[in-house]
Every structure is written in structure tokens, then in C-alpha cells.
Design a protein around this motif. Sequence first.
Motif, mmCIF file in Angstrom:
data_model
loop_
_atom_site.group_PDB
_atom_site.id
_atom_site.type_symbol
_atom_site.label_atom_id
_atom_site.label_comp_id
_atom_site.label_asym_id
_atom_site.label_seq_id
_atom_site.Cartn_x
_atom_site.Cartn_y
_atom_site.Cartn_z
ATOM 1 N N LEU A 139 0.839 -1.193 0.000
ATOM 2 C CA LEU A 139 0.000 0.000 0.000
ATOM 3 C C LEU A 139 0.879 1.249 0.000
ATOM 4 C CD1 LEU A 139 -3.018 0.426 -0.004
ATOM 5 C CD2 LEU A 139 -2.947 0.696 2.468
ATOM 6 N N GLN A 166 2.468 1.619 -3.406
ATOM 7 C CA GLN A 166 1.444 2.091 -4.345
ATOM 8 C C GLN A 166 1.200 3.585 -4.147
ATOM 9 O OE1 GLN A 166 -0.635 0.018 -6.678
ATOM 10 N NE2 GLN A 166 -0.782 2.096 -7.421
ATOM 11 N N ASN A 205 1.758 6.469 -6.888
ATOM 12 C CA ASN A 205 0.687 7.393 -7.265
ATOM 13 C C ASN A 205 1.192 8.830 -7.226
ATOM 14 O OD1 ASN A 205 -0.975 5.181 -7.307
ATOM 15 N ND2 ASN A 205 -1.961 5.608 -5.357
ATOM 16 N N LEU A 265 2.349 11.585 -10.989
ATOM 17 C CA LEU A 265 1.805 12.889 -11.371
ATOM 18 C C LEU A 265 2.778 14.009 -11.083
ATOM 19 C CD1 LEU A 265 -1.927 12.705 -10.458
ATOM 20 C CD2 LEU A 265 -0.834 12.596 -12.671
ATOM 21 N N ARG A 287 -0.161 5.576 -17.516
ATOM 22 C CA ARG A 287 0.584 6.436 -16.601
ATOM 23 C C ARG A 287 2.080 6.143 -16.648
ATOM 24 N NH1 ARG A 287 -2.687 8.593 -11.387
ATOM 25 N NH2 ARG A 287 -4.690 8.730 -12.407
ATOM 26 N N PHE A 308 -6.795 12.373 -17.852
ATOM 27 C CA PHE A 308 -7.812 13.101 -17.078
ATOM 28 C C PHE A 308 -8.918 13.737 -17.914
ATOM 29 C CE2 PHE A 308 -4.378 14.066 -13.721
ATOM 30 C CZ PHE A 308 -4.654 12.875 -13.089
ATOM 31 N N LEU A 313 -5.168 23.476 -11.440
ATOM 32 C CA LEU A 313 -4.540 22.591 -10.462
ATOM 33 C C LEU A 313 -3.028 22.425 -10.709
ATOM 34 C CD1 LEU A 313 -5.346 20.587 -8.060
ATOM 35 C CD2 LEU A 313 -4.976 18.838 -9.800
ATOM 36 N N SER A 349 -1.866 10.825 1.478
ATOM 37 C CA SER A 349 -3.195 10.388 1.057
ATOM 38 C C SER A 349 -3.635 9.118 1.776
ATOM 39 C CB SER A 349 -3.208 10.155 -0.453
ATOM 40 O OG SER A 349 -2.435 9.022 -0.765
ATOM 41 N N SER A 389 -8.790 13.837 1.003
ATOM 42 C CA SER A 389 -8.176 14.491 -0.150
ATOM 43 C C SER A 389 -8.071 16.003 0.041
ATOM 44 C CB SER A 389 -8.963 14.165 -1.418
ATOM 45 O OG SER A 389 -10.214 14.803 -1.406
ATOM 46 N N ALA A 390 -9.031 16.592 0.747
ATOM 47 C CA ALA A 390 -8.956 18.033 1.000
ATOM 48 C C ALA A 390 -7.735 18.345 1.863
ATOM 49 C CB ALA A 390 -10.228 18.507 1.679
ATOM 50 N N TYR A 410 -14.184 13.630 -1.694
ATOM 51 C CA TYR A 410 -13.079 14.286 -2.389
ATOM 52 C C TYR A 410 -13.472 15.722 -2.721
ATOM 53 C CZ TYR A 410 -15.827 13.756 -6.649
ATOM 54 O OH TYR A 410 -16.821 13.846 -7.581
ATOM 55 N N THR A 453 -11.177 17.463 -8.422
ATOM 56 C CA THR A 453 -10.103 16.465 -8.352
ATOM 57 C C THR A 453 -10.024 15.711 -9.671
ATOM 58 O OG1 THR A 453 -10.409 16.188 -5.988
ATOM 59 C CG2 THR A 453 -9.278 14.405 -7.135
ATOM 60 N N LYS A 454 -8.798 15.474 -10.149
ATOM 61 C CA LYS A 454 -8.627 14.704 -11.374
ATOM 62 C C LYS A 454 -7.979 13.360 -11.083
ATOM 63 C CE LYS A 454 -9.732 18.032 -14.378
ATOM 64 N NZ LYS A 454 -10.959 17.927 -15.128
ATOM 65 N N ASP A 455 -7.131 13.328 -10.066
ATOM 66 C CA ASP A 455 -6.390 12.107 -9.772
ATOM 67 C C ASP A 455 -7.022 11.421 -8.578
ATOM 68 O OD1 ASP A 455 -4.484 10.146 -9.732
ATOM 69 O OD2 ASP A 455 -3.236 11.265 -8.321
ATOM 70 N N PHE A 456 -7.669 10.265 -8.817
ATOM 71 C CA PHE A 456 -8.330 9.546 -7.738
ATOM 72 C C PHE A 456 -7.511 8.340 -7.279
ATOM 73 C CE2 PHE A 456 -11.680 11.962 -9.779
ATOM 74 C CZ PHE A 456 -12.342 12.487 -8.695
ATOM 75 N N TYR A 457 -6.318 8.169 -7.818
ATOM 76 C CA TYR A 457 -5.492 7.027 -7.411
ATOM 77 C C TYR A 457 -5.318 6.961 -5.888
ATOM 78 C CZ TYR A 457 -3.846 4.938 -11.824
ATOM 79 O OH TYR A 457 -3.750 4.261 -13.008
ATOM 80 N N PRO A 458 -4.973 8.077 -5.239
ATOM 81 C CA PRO A 458 -4.753 7.988 -3.791
ATOM 82 C C PRO A 458 -5.991 7.475 -3.047
ATOM 83 C CG PRO A 458 -3.930 10.071 -4.625
ATOM 84 C CD PRO A 458 -4.670 9.416 -5.744
ATOM 85 N N ILE A 459 -7.175 8.100 -3.325
ATOM 86 C CA ILE A 459 -8.390 7.683 -2.621
ATOM 87 C C ILE A 459 -8.735 6.242 -2.978
ATOM 88 C CG2 ILE A 459 -10.859 8.092 -2.400
ATOM 89 C CD1 ILE A 459 -10.429 10.976 -2.791
ATOM 90 N N THR A 489 -6.790 3.855 -3.952
ATOM 91 C CA THR A 489 -5.859 2.918 -3.338
ATOM 92 C C THR A 489 -6.359 2.532 -1.948
ATOM 93 O OG1 THR A 489 -4.036 3.855 -4.580
ATOM 94 C CG2 THR A 489 -3.461 2.591 -2.638
ATOM 95 N N LEU A 529 -13.938 9.572 -14.347
ATOM 96 C CA LEU A 529 -12.519 9.446 -13.988
ATOM 97 C C LEU A 529 -12.329 8.430 -12.867
ATOM 98 C CD1 LEU A 529 -11.125 13.112 -14.077
ATOM 99 C CD2 LEU A 529 -10.570 11.223 -15.614
ATOM 100 N N GLN A 534 -10.073 5.091 -13.368
ATOM 101 C CA GLN A 534 -8.883 4.849 -12.561
ATOM 102 C C GLN A 534 -9.045 3.621 -11.676
ATOM 103 O OE1 GLN A 534 -7.797 8.702 -10.855
ATOM 104 N NE2 GLN A 534 -8.037 9.656 -12.853
#
Lengths: 242, 286, 401
Positions: free
Chosen positions: B5, B8, B12, B16, B141, B211, B220, B255, B260-261, C209, C213-219, C221, C243, C247
Motif C-alpha cells: 500500500l 502504491q 501514485n 503525477l 501512466r 484526465f 490545479l 493520502s 483528499s482536502a 473528495y 479532483t482529477k487524480d483519484f489514485y490515492p483515494i 488505493t 474518472l 482509474q
Amino acid sequence: MAVSDLSMMVTPGAIHGLIGPNGAGKSTVFNLISGVLSLSAGEIFFKGERISGLRPSEICRRGVARTFQATTLFREFTVLQNLLVAAHLRAADGLAPALFASPAYRRKEREALASAQENLTSLGLGGTAQAGRSVEKLPHRDQKALSIAMALATGAELVLLDEPLAGLTAQEREETLGALRRLRDRGLTILLVEHDMKAVMGLCDVVTVLDHGVRIAEGTPREIQENPAVIEAYLGAEDARA
Amino acid sequence: MPIELLVQALLNGFALALVYVLVALGLTLIFSILGIINFAHGEFYMLGGYATYFGVAVFGLHYVPTLLLAIGAVGLAGVVAERLIFRHLRGKTLNAFIVSLGLLWVLQSGAQLTFGVLDKPVPSAFSGIIRAGRVIISVERFVVVLAAVGLIAVLYGFLQWSRVGRAMRAVAQDPDGAALQGVNIEFTSMLGFAVGCALAGAAGGLLAPVFAVSPPMGALPVVKAFIIIIVGGMGSLPGAVLGGLLLGTVEGIGSLFFSSAAVNVLGFLMVIAVLLVRPRGLFGAA
Amino acid sequence: MKGQRCHGWVLMLAAVLALGTAAPAAAAEKTLEIGVLGPLSGGAASYGVELLRGAEMRSDEINKAGGLKVGGDVYKIKLIAYDHKASAADAATAANKLVFQDKVKYIIGNAVGATCNAVQTVTEPQKVMFAFVCWGTNNLGPDKPHSFRSMLSQWEAAEPFYRWIKEKRPTIKKVAVISPNDTSGLDTNTAVVKAVKGLALDLVSEETYERGTKDFYPILTKILAKKPDLLDVAAAPPAEAGLILKQAHELGFRGAKGWTAGVNPVTLVGIAGVEAAEGVWSPVNINVRSDFVDPKVRKFGDEYEKRYKEVPGVIAVANYGAFDVFTKAMQEAGSVETDKVLAALTSRPYDTVWGRLVIGGKETYRIDRQFLYPMVISEIRGGKIVDIEQVLPAALKALTK
């Protein structure tokens, strides 16, 4: 410092000294010739072509290069990279050959570098062994030598030297003076500003004296040394300083 | 916490961050050469995304040539922007700030009017996933990462060994000195601006299939780019790469533990932490 | 010379302005101005675009038919639309403009929960009638008598949706849910969690989220580490839901997919790709070409597609329906005065684009302000939307019994 009504002629192949008390306008004259400052009136010609009003890079391209009192070297670069920036004019054939590294471009760049190395050696800065050194770590004297070598590497025919001897030891001065004479003998024209009167008088073919932005005398070192106006200007300046 | 984890999460974050490094490199290149901060930089990223969208989704070209064309097209857009606008703002930080904000709105609203407001999907040229144990990365990716690393290497080589690249670095260190060595400041600045924009365009083109594209897509990455260059040090290329890797690590690991915020806040906390210890950033000039 | 030329321009400009202002006065009929709000740009732009188009479709129909006859008057309908970019602050500004500057008495159309709360701070004190598709629970209530929800919300949809899942797909036990972290999203998550727990399913992950947000890999995962059987992209708008699913697919997720508050699956498929979107169930979306829907919806869908070259999602239908219901209530009341129209909008059934529609919801909101109509559970198969079954919201079941 303003300069007014200045008329002077630098003879090809000569070492021409520009002297005067502090604030006489010597640096201003350098800035005007090299295009850093623009003229409010008058004109400057080089080899019969008007160079006043041109951009500094264009003036450099026409064959006039200068050094600074405080040495301007690109501090993040090595000795070699500094020389390459200066030498790029001579190798310049436009963007495409440079990007694709055409053989002709490579050859020209090699030639420019070789002559820059030669100049460095004659100015007392080591050979290729030092090419990769960071300029920040060079001793003062070598930095000065490098800045002169860079001016030469641009392919200049007229080089403006701003206090080439400042901060050097007596022996280093002697070596530099020797190197400058050799450059003159190879046909280079030098206009220099220098405070070391003894060196100026020994080195220069012609000397111009400025005071308060006005030319007060011009002639051979001997003529200048005997000129009462010059003595007055320097003594006055001494008085004022006292 | 299982080690997979963690790996990973790091993967991730890095994937990016490397693309955002491209955006940051463009921003910092333009800053060091022209002495201005281009707030519309993200919009060149957006243009790169749309150029890719048009090439792939509308004209049906293959992705790879499209990406190269998109990079060139955004570079040209950079030339136009430099000639018309930024040339006149060299070193005028405040004016450039205001004008580039204006350009940001013009480009974003223009994109809305021309391309529409909805997200546009860009078909991906690469499918499938690469799996190592439980750690997974999509081929898409993975290609993005390779391309980003490749572009960073090309940029490094260009600045290090090409004549024009050296001239750019000379101008960045001392524009007056460079002019007196015969470097054409105007041309070098224009080229530097174009290269900076092309880097943003490349990033936009790389992430377009990942995306999808939309007019506000540049917001962003440009924020991430600012974090990266403030951490790494304004004007420093190695700093930008290091800043990007740090951001990737912090956001990737973060993360796992935060929402996420909150992760978005982590980047800014990193900026504050670095500025407190080293106000000019990790690699910034004094 | 210069001065004269200048005068010329001023005169021309004045003439143009005079013409511009004279035109409406020359028309004999009255004009009814109706506001439309919505995110017309940004990640949720598809919502705003559909709201506006639904409103345009109905108002153009009315105007082409000669206008809206209310009592002895005939009204031409004029739409005034503002973009609030899904931001509450911009929504408040836009609502102030509509109410105090444009002086509208009806705002029909708005989406994204937080913006509805902002608009209501203006509309309720001014007694402006407000219909929306926001999913905030507190957007309806006895303290907000002028506010109506024109589309089923997660509160109506989640329970019957998960009941259907439990009955028809009994292997699904572990559920993960993800939504944006604003009012609509949090409320949708809450409704899903309530339904999931009420039905004794296992909720393994509840995530939110940031919009955009564009990248959802972290969430993802984190979520996928919990090995859910079903991933519900509950209140995610189409592009972001696309998205997430794309993902999730890349990260190896092959379980079932739900979209409790899903609208516009066409956009979702476009972004996610056919493979990653395969099998998504959605209860509130409407497939205008389906056999399960009222013929009127199919007709609306055909005309919408002809006009906009796109298939309408549920929000376009909902706002079209809201326009229909409100204008019918005006005719019923014989007035465009909001008090009288409000009185006419009781829980009597309407025959509208949805088929039979009632305004109910008292048991959830303590006031009848929720449009209730039959919903259809659909599934995405090979990039196409296929309807599976029609189910009734609990409240509608009770009301129609």
C-alpha cells in the motif's frame, strides 16, 4: 555622470588610456560606447559605421567588447561555459545549425574555443585543466584574466577594459601589462580606464583625460604628464579629497 | 500497514508529480529569463491538452505525433504571447502579475466559448496495467512517467550543452553581461518563453488522455507547480525536480492517512515549512 | 471635424439604444421573466447546461404556442440565466441580481447543494418561488415554503436502489461509497450509508473528495484495499464519476458499480471508456429512449436531441418538468402572483413529462415540496444505457396506494 561635448578618436592597433579623477565620466563613456546607455546627442562610429543607437548585443557583434570593473562572469558556469557564451558569436550561423550541431558549427565552435584557450594562457590563466572549474572558486586575478579572455572570445577588434589592474599584486600587474602589449602587437585595439598612473603612462600609446565629463587633454603619455590642466585637475581632486 | 500500500501510494504521488515538474520547469525558466511570473502558465497546459484532444479525438491522428505537434503548437503560442505581451514586461513584476492574470481569464474564457464547458475525453493510445505483486500502475501512466523523465533530460541537455540553452542561462544570470558578450537578449527571451510554454503544453498533452480536457484544467497543475518551485527555489532546475519528488512523496504518503482536502493542504504546509527554514527554497539563489 | 464625428457616433449609439428599449414596449403581450441558475462552467457544467436547455425547451414551446394564458393575460416567457460556477458565493451574487435587479419572481433551475442554500437566503425572505435539483437535505423544510425539488434526491432513491441490489444481486455484501465533500455529496453519502445499514449490508469505506479532483489514485488505493463488492460513485458528477471508474479499473477493480445520484451516463461512458463503465447501475438517471419511460419523455428526448445534438440527462427532463408544473400551477391559480401559485401547487397530481407526478416528501422534510415520480434502474452495457426495472420511491408508493 554626464559627459558632454566629448570628441575622441581611438587609433586601430593602439592602446588608448582614458583617465581622470573619480566621477570624471570614464565609466559613462564606456557605457555609451557599448550601448548600455544611449546617447542624448552625438554619434559613435566604429570602422566607419555608426554604432550609437544599436543594442549592446549588436554592438558586440560589430566587434566592440568590454569588461567590467566588477568582473561580470556568469557565476553558475564553469570557465569553459563562460568562454562558450562569449565565443558563441563567432560560431553563430543561426539557430538550426546550432540545434542540430552541424559539423561546420562544431568546427567553428572548436576554433573559437582554441583561440580563447590560447588567450587565457597568454593572460596567465591556466590551460585546459581549468576549463571545468567553477568561476566562483577562481582567484581574483584569474577572474580578471577570464573576463578579458571572454571579451576577446567574442571576436572583438576593439576591447574596452575597465580597470584591468585593480586588485592585482605588483607581479600580477606586470604580467597583465605584458599580455596586453602582446595583444596590441597582434593587432588588437584597446581602450582602457585605469587608476594606476604609472602603468597607464608606461603602457598607453595615447591618453585622454576627462574631468567633470569634459575632455581636458589628449596626447602621448609624456605630453599629458606635462600638461598643467591635468596636474590642476588631479591636484584639485586631491585637495577636495583631503 | 502493508508495504504494498505504501509503495502504491508513493508511485501514485510520483507519477503525477513528475508531470507537474514539467509545468514547474517552464514556469521557473520563464521567471529566471524574463524576471516575471506568468500566472497564465496553466492555460498553456490547457492549450496543450486541447491540441492533443483535437489531434487524437477530432482528426484521428496517432497520439505520439499529435503530442509532438501539440508541444510545437503551444511553443508557437508562447512566441506570440512573448512578442505581443511579455516582451514589454521584462522585470516589471507587478505589471506582469496583472497582465498575466488578465491573460489567464482571456484564455480560459476563450476556451470556454470556443471548445465548450464540458469535459472532453481523449482516447488513450495505451491500455492495460503493469502489476508487481499488489502494486499496480496503468501502462498509460507509466508512459507518461517515462515521457516526463525524458523531457526533463532533454531540457537539461538543451540548457547544459546547446549554444542557445547556454545563452538562456547566461541571460538568467546577468542579462546586461550577456548582452555585452553579444547574446541577443530579445531572441533568447522569446525562445526561453516558448520553451517554457512548450513544457506546460507537453504536460497538458501527456495528461489529456489520463484526465480528459476542460477549460479550467490548468488551475490545479499551476498551483502544484508553484508549490514545487517555491520549495525547490525560484529559478533552480534541480530544485524543481527535487521539489516535485518531495511533493509526490508528501502527497502520496499523506493520502493514506488524510482526506483528499487535507492532502491538498499538505503541499502548502510543506511550502511554509521550507520557507521558515530556508526562505529562498532548497536550491534558490541568495 | 473630430468633434462632429464624435457627435455622429453618439447619435448613432443613442438611436440604437432607443430602438433597443422601444422594441419590448411595442409588443402588446406581457412578459414573464423567469430566472435560471446553474454551473455553466467548471466540473459540474453539464448540470447547468441541462438545466438551461430543459428550461429553453419548455419556454420556447409555450412562446411558440402563442404564450402562456393566465387568467385574462397572455405572457411571453423570457429566461434570464446566470452562471455561478458551482460556487456558493457566486450563487448568492447571481440570486441577488435576479431578485433585486431583474426583479424575477420565479427561479426555475439550479444545481449543486451549497449554491441552493446560498440562493435560498435571498429567495425565501423575498418570497421568490425556487425550483432546483440540489440534493441537500436541508434545501427543503417548513422554513423554506417557496422551495421545491424537481428531481428525486438520494433520500427517495437510495433506499429502493439498495433494496433492489440486495434482492436481485445477493452476492454483493461489501459496499464502498465516494462523493464530493460538499452539501450534495455529504448528504448523498449519508443517505447511502443509511440505506446500506438499514438493509444490513456491510459498509467498508465512505470517502469524500474535493470537487475538481482529477487524480483519484490515492483515494482509490485506500478504498480498494478494503476489497468492496460494490463501488458507489454516489454524488460524483458525470465527468468525475467517469474518472473515478476509469482509474478504479486501472487499479484492478472488477466489482459491481453503482451511481446512486447518477445523471448523464453518456458523459460518464465518454470519460471512463466503455470497459471501465461496464455494468454501472443508476436509479435516478433517465433513459429517454427506454420502453420503461412515459412516451412524453421519449418525445422530449427526440426533440432535445434534434435541437442540441446530445441525448438529455435526467436534469434536463427534471427542469423541463419543473417549468411545466409551475406554469400549469399559474394557469390553475389564474395569476402569476407567487402566493396564489404556491396555494395552487398542492399535493394534487400533475400529468407531466414524467407521467404521473405528485408533490410530497412530508415524512422526510416535514413539508410537501418534493416532486415524486416513478424511477427506472438502468445499467450501462457496452457503452449503452439499458433499463432494467421500474421502481417506485417509498413515498410515492404510499401516496398512490
